[in-house]
Scaffold this active site. Structure first.
Site, short mmCIF file in Angstrom:
data_model
loop_
_atom_site.label_atom_id
_atom_site.label_comp_id
_atom_site.label_asym_id
_atom_site.label_seq_id
_atom_site.Cartn_x
_atom_site.Cartn_y
_atom_site.Cartn_z
N ASP A 113 0.79 -1.24 0.00
CA ASP A 113 0.00 0.00 0.00
C ASP A 113 0.82 1.29 0.00
O ASP A 113 0.27 2.37 0.27
CB ASP A 113 -0.96 0.01 1.19
CG ASP A 113 -2.16 -0.90 0.95
OD1 ASP A 113 -2.68 -0.90 -0.17
OD2 ASP A 113 -2.57 -1.59 1.89
N ASP A 173 -6.59 -3.53 -6.35
CA ASP A 173 -6.21 -2.23 -5.76
C ASP A 173 -4.74 -1.90 -6.02
O ASP A 173 -4.33 -0.74 -6.05
CB ASP A 173 -6.43 -2.23 -4.24
CG ASP A 173 -7.64 -3.02 -3.77
OD1 ASP A 173 -8.06 -3.96 -4.48
OD2 ASP A 173 -8.15 -2.72 -2.69
N1 GLY Z 1 -7.44 -0.99 -0.77
C1 GLY Z 1 -8.43 -1.48 0.12
C2 GLY Z 1 -9.79 -1.00 -0.19
O1 GLY Z 1 -10.06 -0.44 -1.23
O2 GLY Z 1 -10.61 -1.18 0.67
#
Ligand code: GLY
Length: 393
Positions: A113, A173
């Site tokens: 992330d 994501d």
């Molecule tokens: N990246 C995690 C979400 O979109 O909840």
């Protein structure tokens, strides 16, 4: 790809043409709310200084998170967007101050992330101040993220947790984190960041997408032979369903890949994803999708304003590159109009979060129909992109 105009899409677009987004008023109200949020953040931090960023409202209370949380960078990122909009030194000082709290995450190697956590605040910080210290943080974060790339599978690992469910999970994501790698490649001239980003994007096209250009959430890879073990979900309704935010991440992700590479394959992918999203019949007339396009309980389930905000912002950028510019701009205007009129908190409500009605993790029964920091971040970004005055990306 040529866009096929369906009735649903036509209605969306026609509806949008009449609606002009009032950007100055939307920014003014958002700034008032964020001033309230900052006061609440500062008082929460007196009790627990390590909890640096506001994430959501949980059980009626402000939920703060530590810098290691995947959402920690959105709050300082928003402060940069206020500064970008009004060039007021007050916002510059606030943005600088809260950005510092996330800095140590540049060394984190236990999650993918880093794009969200580091690039959102430090990318804007560098763009707006040219402070090379911000650039160094971005480059270090790209190095940390690159340690998660496996050459055999050709993708960056997303999560280290849930080892019993997945061997080498990659979530859609993850496309968002490629921006960090592309920028680091530009800064340093080190093409290894660029190569990792395009390899990841190419394998995501190959393995994450269905024939209708909806996306799986989690693809699990075999790092021994590069094959795919399973295609599943964590945050969606079902393995075969289309989790709304996942579709938005993919749209934004392939649009940014085209920004950096000008490879028409990425543009075609983004166009195809846009078509899937904009033609989806489950989305109500206001353009804000339900949390998952395939939840059989629709319309009696929560919406996801965050998916809508990400989609609107991505469509404004994609409109700069695609033949379908008019359609995308109209669809984004429609979403942004809805968000700015019917999805904003009343001044003083929700601890100062700007938008209501997002869904974080429905299968976990958490963050359902709540304000959430990434909805606010992409909403402000979409407002900045609305009239092309802030042509920053
Ligand atoms: N990246 C995690 C979400 O979109 O909840």
């Amino acid at each position: 790809m040529k866009f096929k105009i369906t009735t649903a899409l036509l209605l969306t677009v026609l509806g949008a043409q009449a609606q002009k987004v009032d950007v100055p008023t939307s920014f003014k109200n958002a700034a008032i709310q964020t001033g309230i949020l900052i006061k609440n953040v500062d008082s929460a931090r007196k009790e627990k200084p390590n909890f640096v960023s506001p994430r959501t409202v949980e059980n009626g209370k402000l939920k703060m998170v530590v810098s290691r949380d995947w959402t920690s960078g959105f709050f300082p990122g928003e402060l940069w967007y206020f500064y970008e909009y009004n060039k007021d030194s007050k916002w510059l000082e606030l943005a600088k101050k809260y950005t510092e709290d996330i800095k140590k995450e540049q060394f984190t190697t236990t999650t993918h992330d880093l794009g969200f956590m580091i690039y959102c605040p430090f990318g804007a910080g560098y763009r707006l101040t040219k402070d090379t210290a911000y650039r160094s943080v971005i480059v270090q974060a790209a190095k940390s993220l690159s340690t998660r790339f496996n050459a055999k599978a050709g993708v960056i690992r997303s999560w280290d947790h849930s080892g019993t469910k997945w061997k080498y999970p990659v979530i859609i994501d993850n496309m968002m984190n490629l921006e960090l790698l592309f920028e680091a490649s530009k800064f340093t001239g080190d093409s290894s960041f660029y190569k990792i980003a395009v390899t990841h994007a190419n394998n995501t096209i190959k393995n994450h997408y269905r024939p209708d250009f909806s996306s799986f959430h989690v693809v699990d890879y075999d790092t021994e032979n590069g094959g795919v073990l399973q295609k599943t979900t964590a945050q969606g309704y079902a393995n075969e369903s289309s989790w709304a935010r996942g579709q938005a991440w993919g749209l934004y992700g392939f649009t940014l890949c085209y920004r950096y590479t000008k490879n028409p394959v990425y543009l075609a992918q983004a166009d195809a994803i846009a078509k899937y999203i904009l033609n989806n019949k489950s989305t109500p007339a206001d353009g804000i999708p339900y949390w998952d396009y395939n939840d059989p309980q629709i319309p009696n389930v929560s919406r996801d304003a965050s998916a809508a905000a990400i989609t609107a912002s991505a469509l404004y950028e994609l409109a700069k590159y695609s033949k379908n510019a008019k359609t995308y701009k109209a669809a984004a205007d429609k979403i942004l109009y809805s968000l700015s009129t019917a999805y904003t908190s009343k001044i003083g409500d929700n601890y100062g979060f700007i938008l209501e009605h997002s869904t974080g993790h429905r299968p976990n029964n958490s963050e359902i129909d709540v304000p959430i920091n990434y909805a606010d971040y992409y909403y402000l970004e979409a407002l900045l992109r609305y009239d092309g005055k802030f042509n920053f990306k």
